[in-house]
Design a protein around this motif. Structure first.
Motif, PDB file in Angstrom:
ATOM      1  N   ARG A 241      34.912  58.676  76.177  1.00  0.00           N
ATOM      2  CA  ARG A 241      34.375  57.750  76.987  1.00  0.00           C
ATOM      3  C   ARG A 241      34.432  56.231  75.923  1.00  0.00           C
ATOM      4  O   ARG A 241      34.691  56.590  74.715  1.00  0.00           O
ATOM      5  CB  ARG A 241      33.022  57.807  77.455  1.00  0.00           C
ATOM      6  CG  ARG A 241      31.848  57.794  76.425  1.00  0.00           C
ATOM      7  CD  ARG A 241      30.729  58.479  77.050  1.00  0.00           C
ATOM      8  NE  ARG A 241      30.588  59.952  77.239  1.00  0.00           N
ATOM      9  CZ  ARG A 241      30.439  60.634  78.243  1.00  0.00           C
ATOM     10  NH1 ARG A 241      29.874  59.849  79.315  1.00  0.00           N
ATOM     11  NH2 ARG A 241      30.511  61.746  78.434  1.00  0.00           N
ATOM     12  N   ALA A 260      26.635  70.187  83.137  1.00  0.00           N
ATOM     13  CA  ALA A 260      25.131  70.044  82.977  1.00  0.00           C
ATOM     14  C   ALA A 260      24.954  69.083  81.733  1.00  0.00           C
ATOM     15  O   ALA A 260      23.887  68.387  81.808  1.00  0.00           O
ATOM     16  CB  ALA A 260      24.626  71.508  82.684  1.00  0.00           C
ATOM     17  N   GLU A 262      26.358  66.402  80.809  1.00  0.00           N
ATOM     18  CA  GLU A 262      26.861  64.832  80.976  1.00  0.00           C
ATOM     19  C   GLU A 262      25.631  63.725  81.316  1.00  0.00           C
ATOM     20  O   GLU A 262      25.954  62.773  80.507  1.00  0.00           O
ATOM     21  CB  GLU A 262      27.622  64.870  82.214  1.00  0.00           C
ATOM     22  CG  GLU A 262      28.125  63.547  82.655  1.00  0.00           C
ATOM     23  CD  GLU A 262      29.021  62.789  81.512  1.00  0.00           C
ATOM     24  OE1 GLU A 262      28.991  61.439  81.377  1.00  0.00           O
ATOM     25  OE2 GLU A 262      29.736  63.683  80.768  1.00  0.00           O
ATOM     26  N   PRO A 263      24.555  64.088  81.613  1.00  0.00           N
ATOM     27  CA  PRO A 263      23.490  63.234  81.663  1.00  0.00           C
ATOM     28  C   PRO A 263      22.954  62.693  80.319  1.00  0.00           C
ATOM     29  O   PRO A 263      22.889  61.526  80.055  1.00  0.00           O
ATOM     30  CB  PRO A 263      22.501  63.832  82.425  1.00  0.00           C
ATOM     31  CG  PRO A 263      22.909  64.822  83.555  1.00  0.00           C
ATOM     32  CD  PRO A 263      24.137  65.388  82.470  1.00  0.00           C
ATOM     33  N   ALA A 264      23.089  63.701  79.321  1.00  0.00           N
ATOM     34  CA  ALA A 264      22.767  63.235  77.854  1.00  0.00           C
ATOM     35  C   ALA A 264      23.863  62.600  77.129  1.00  0.00           C
ATOM     36  O   ALA A 264      23.536  61.635  76.594  1.00  0.00           O
ATOM     37  CB  ALA A 264      22.440  64.689  77.154  1.00  0.00           C
ATOM     38  N   ALA A 266      25.874  60.733  78.528  1.00  0.00           N
ATOM     39  CA  ALA A 266      26.187  59.347  79.039  1.00  0.00           C
ATOM     40  C   ALA A 266      25.248  58.388  78.315  1.00  0.00           C
ATOM     41  O   ALA A 266      25.247  57.290  78.636  1.00  0.00           O
ATOM     42  CB  ALA A 266      26.005  59.370  80.425  1.00  0.00           C
ATOM     43  N   LEU A 267      24.122  58.858  77.486  1.00  0.00           N
ATOM     44  CA  LEU A 267      23.157  57.980  76.849  1.00  0.00           C
ATOM     45  C   LEU A 267      23.537  57.104  75.809  1.00  0.00           C
ATOM     46  O   LEU A 267      23.059  56.205  75.470  1.00  0.00           O
ATOM     47  CB  LEU A 267      21.956  58.665  76.564  1.00  0.00           C
ATOM     48  CG  LEU A 267      21.154  59.436  77.826  1.00  0.00           C
ATOM     49  CD1 LEU A 267      19.980  60.192  77.079  1.00  0.00           C
ATOM     50  CD2 LEU A 267      20.590  58.409  78.754  1.00  0.00           C
ATOM     51  N   LEU A 319      19.807  69.478  77.472  1.00  0.00           N
ATOM     52  CA  LEU A 319      19.432  69.772  78.901  1.00  0.00           C
ATOM     53  C   LEU A 319      18.073  69.306  79.317  1.00  0.00           C
ATOM     54  O   LEU A 319      17.912  69.240  80.787  1.00  0.00           O
ATOM     55  CB  LEU A 319      19.652  70.974  79.322  1.00  0.00           C
ATOM     56  CG  LEU A 319      21.106  71.635  78.882  1.00  0.00           C
ATOM     57  CD1 LEU A 319      21.058  73.254  79.283  1.00  0.00           C
ATOM     58  CD2 LEU A 319      22.139  71.038  79.527  1.00  0.00           C
ATOM     59  N   GLN A 320      17.371  68.444  78.531  1.00  0.00           N
ATOM     60  CA  GLN A 320      16.082  68.113  79.036  1.00  0.00           C
ATOM     61  C   GLN A 320      16.122  66.685  79.552  1.00  0.00           C
ATOM     62  O   GLN A 320      17.208  65.987  79.331  1.00  0.00           O
ATOM     63  CB  GLN A 320      15.092  68.109  77.738  1.00  0.00           C
ATOM     64  CG  GLN A 320      14.755  69.272  77.311  1.00  0.00           C
ATOM     65  CD  GLN A 320      14.021  69.531  75.994  1.00  0.00           C
ATOM     66  OE1 GLN A 320      12.805  69.440  76.245  1.00  0.00           O
ATOM     67  NE2 GLN A 320      14.625  69.223  74.668  1.00  0.00           N
ATOM     68  N   GLU A 321      15.075  66.101  80.101  1.00  0.00           N
ATOM     69  CA  GLU A 321      15.145  64.759  80.505  1.00  0.00           C
ATOM     70  C   GLU A 321      15.189  63.738  79.313  1.00  0.00           C
ATOM     71  O   GLU A 321      14.784  64.234  78.306  1.00  0.00           O
ATOM     72  CB  GLU A 321      14.029  64.545  81.408  1.00  0.00           C
ATOM     73  CG  GLU A 321      12.792  64.679  80.758  1.00  0.00           C
ATOM     74  CD  GLU A 321      11.392  64.287  81.731  1.00  0.00           C
ATOM     75  OE1 GLU A 321      11.456  63.829  82.714  1.00  0.00           O
ATOM     76  OE2 GLU A 321      10.417  65.393  81.509  1.00  0.00           O
ATOM     77  N   GLU A 322      15.441  62.497  79.564  1.00  0.00           N
ATOM     78  CA  GLU A 322      15.830  61.421  78.742  1.00  0.00           C
ATOM     79  C   GLU A 322      14.703  61.227  77.767  1.00  0.00           C
ATOM     80  O   GLU A 322      14.699  61.108  76.728  1.00  0.00           O
ATOM     81  CB  GLU A 322      16.324  60.051  79.321  1.00  0.00           C
ATOM     82  CG  GLU A 322      16.528  58.984  78.421  1.00  0.00           C
ATOM     83  CD  GLU A 322      16.970  57.724  78.908  1.00  0.00           C
ATOM     84  OE1 GLU A 322      17.447  56.797  78.441  1.00  0.00           O
ATOM     85  OE2 GLU A 322      16.996  57.874  80.179  1.00  0.00           O
TER      86      GLU A 322
END
Length: 515
Positions: A241, A260, A262-264, A266-267, A319-322
């Motif tokens: 990216r 799973a 990806e959200p982390a 992407a930060l 895998l935890q929230e931001e």
């Protein structure tokens, strides 16, 4: 950040470390005429790890050629070092432990060698002149599953990763294993089809070989300390990216967990942008995360490790929230500047790495209104709490800039370091503080620096002698008064040892208790 125990031990009882000699002729190595020079020192005199590192030369580059066999789980290796002598030498040494050495050559000629504890002693065929450029090649094998007293290897179900900090790179490759001797690195890693190999820096080539094997080549554009090397093999997918100003970001993730995670992942672009506003442009050619494919607490007992351009993580952590991971990710990212771009000159200077990483990690947290592990939501509240603990921590763990091998990675180097930086900022103001930070990074870019170097830069930039103030905070046995907060008090020291961190065993420091 590094939390695994690093306890040195005699190597004779460990894999591949019994004393040995090559087939090369000792008579030839000894020579028949008068020899010039002397054996190189087998230490750099580090105050925390006094046997670590070697004198008599500097390493200019390493080339590591590794081939992984998933059937035997072993790695066949060749390490080629280009060194320059600093004096005339009859013998020199490298740090090495747990390596099954096959052959050693110096400038193409077979050399006599022996392994003695954690040193590989090398006697070249003839003496080496001062300021000589010398090529050293060591062919050897290693087993990532070995039972060494300390090791950088992290075995995984599909391969391995490495975490060398602070003193275990030499369980992976022979080296001058000290952050003061940074060098260029290149890698060639051969793996069977279905596996991917990745190392620091940029991919420079992919070669298809017979037998369904592939060789991946990498090169680090910037010099590396040995403790920051990363080599990993596994069933990975590489996700690319773009970061701020076109910075190429690459994450190396287990194929089965890519979605799973990806959200982390992407930060990262936003975090890089936030930190560039404070410390300047990102200092390396790329950055990314490596959630290594292992959640085994016995093999992977830390949250993150700042191996250069590719930060190693425990996958489940990401895998935890931001709000659970954002400040920790910032902590590791800060190390790209403090720790990687500018490395500690000795391990006693570790607070420069960890204090800065926690400082900016906490700022990032509080800007977003995320409560820390104590339920506090401002830097001032956290520093008041830390200040109250100051004398107890100095009693239990020594001054901030005077660690030993037992307490190196406890909270005195982390939050204790933050408290020093906070006090300094309170004294000089935010603008001068940030000017000092950038000047320090610019002055020692690509090299290593001491605590005294930071003090000297602070005094130069601020136009006043700050050595007394900063040395009291860094080396004093009592916590000084906090500028701007005359009402803050320090809790009296208790006679019992009170651990200043959440997990007091084997240098384990769980950053969740810090941030």
């Amino acid at each position: 950040m590094r939390y695994r125990s690093r306890v040195t031990a005699p190597a004779a009882a460990l894999l591949g470390t019994a004393t040995a000699l090559t087939a090369g002729s000792p008579a030839r190595a000894a020579g028949t005429g008068r020899r010039t020079g002397e054996p190189a020192p087998e230490t750099l005199g580090d105050p925390v790890f006094p046997t670590l590192g070697n004198g008599g030369y500097r390493v200019s580059s390493y080339h590591l050629d590794l081939a992984y066999d998933p059937t035997t789980k072993r790695v066949e290796c060749a390490a080629t070092l280009k060194i320059r002598t600093t004096c005339a030498l009859t013998r020199f040494s490298l740090d090495a432990l747990g390596l099954d050495i096959h052959t050693v050559s110096v400038s193409g000629a077979t050399a006599v060698w022996e392994q003695q504890q954690e040193k590989l002693r090398i006697t070249p065929a003839g003496p080496l002149a001062a300021d000589a450029a010398v090529t050293v090649r060591i062919d050897y094998a290693a087993d990532p599953r070995g039972t060494l007293s300390h090791t950088a290897w992290v075995p995984t179900p599909d391969g391995f990763a490495i975490c060398p900090q602070p003193n275990s790179a030499h369980t992976v490759f022979p080296c001058n294993d000290h952050p003061s001797d940074k060098a260029d690195f290149s890698f060639r890693i051969t793996v069977p089809s279905g596996l991917r190999a990745v190392a620091n820096g940029l991919l420079t080539g992919t070669e298809s070989l017979s037998g369904g094997r592939t060789a991946y080549s990498y090169h680090s554009v910037s010099p590396l300390a040995t403790e920051l090397v990363q080599i990993t093999v596994g069933d990975y997918v590489v996700k690319d990216r773009q970061g701020p100003s076109g910075l190429p970001l690459r994450d190396v993730v287990p194929s089965a967990r890519a979605a799973a995670l990806e959200p982390a992942l992407a930060l990262t672009p936003g975090q890089v942008s936030w930190l560039e506003q404070r410390l300047g442009s990102f200092p390396f050619e790329t950055y990314g995360l490596l959630p290594c494919n292992s959640d085994d607490p016995n093999a992977f007992d830390f949250t993150g490790l700042e191996t250069q351009t590719l930060t190693l993580y425990k996958p489940n952590f990401l895998l935890q929230e931001e709000k659970k991971i954002g400040s920790h990710m910032m902590h590791e990212l800060v190390h790209s500047w403090f720790g990687n771009l500018v490395s500690p000159a000795t391990w006693a200077d570790l607070w420069l790495n960890e204090g800065h990483a926690d400082f900016y990690g906490l700022l990032y947290r509080y800007e977003r209104g995320w409560a820390d592990s104590l339920g506090l939501t401002t830097m001032e509240a956290r520093m008041k709490d830390t200040y109250a603990r100051g004398d107890q921590w100095r009693h239990d763990s020594g001054p901030v800039a005077a660690p030993n091998a037992t307490n190196l990675f406890d909270s005195q180097r982390y939050l204790g370091g933050v408290l020093v930086l906070y006090a300094f900022r309170q004294l000089v103001g935010e603008d001068l503080f940030h000017s000092v930070e950038r000047a320090f990074l610019d002055r020692f870019r690509g090299s290593s620096a001491t605590t005294e170097d930071y003090i000297a830069v602070a005094s130069d930039v601020c136009g006043q002698d700050l050595s007394g103030f900063l040395r009291d905070w860094l080396y004093g046995t009592k916590t000084p008064r906090m500028p701007g907060h005359p009402d803050w008090t320090v809790t009296p020291v208790t006679s019992s040892l009170v651990a200043p961190h959440s997990r007091r065993g084997g240098h384990v420091h769980d950053n969740s208790a810090t941030l």
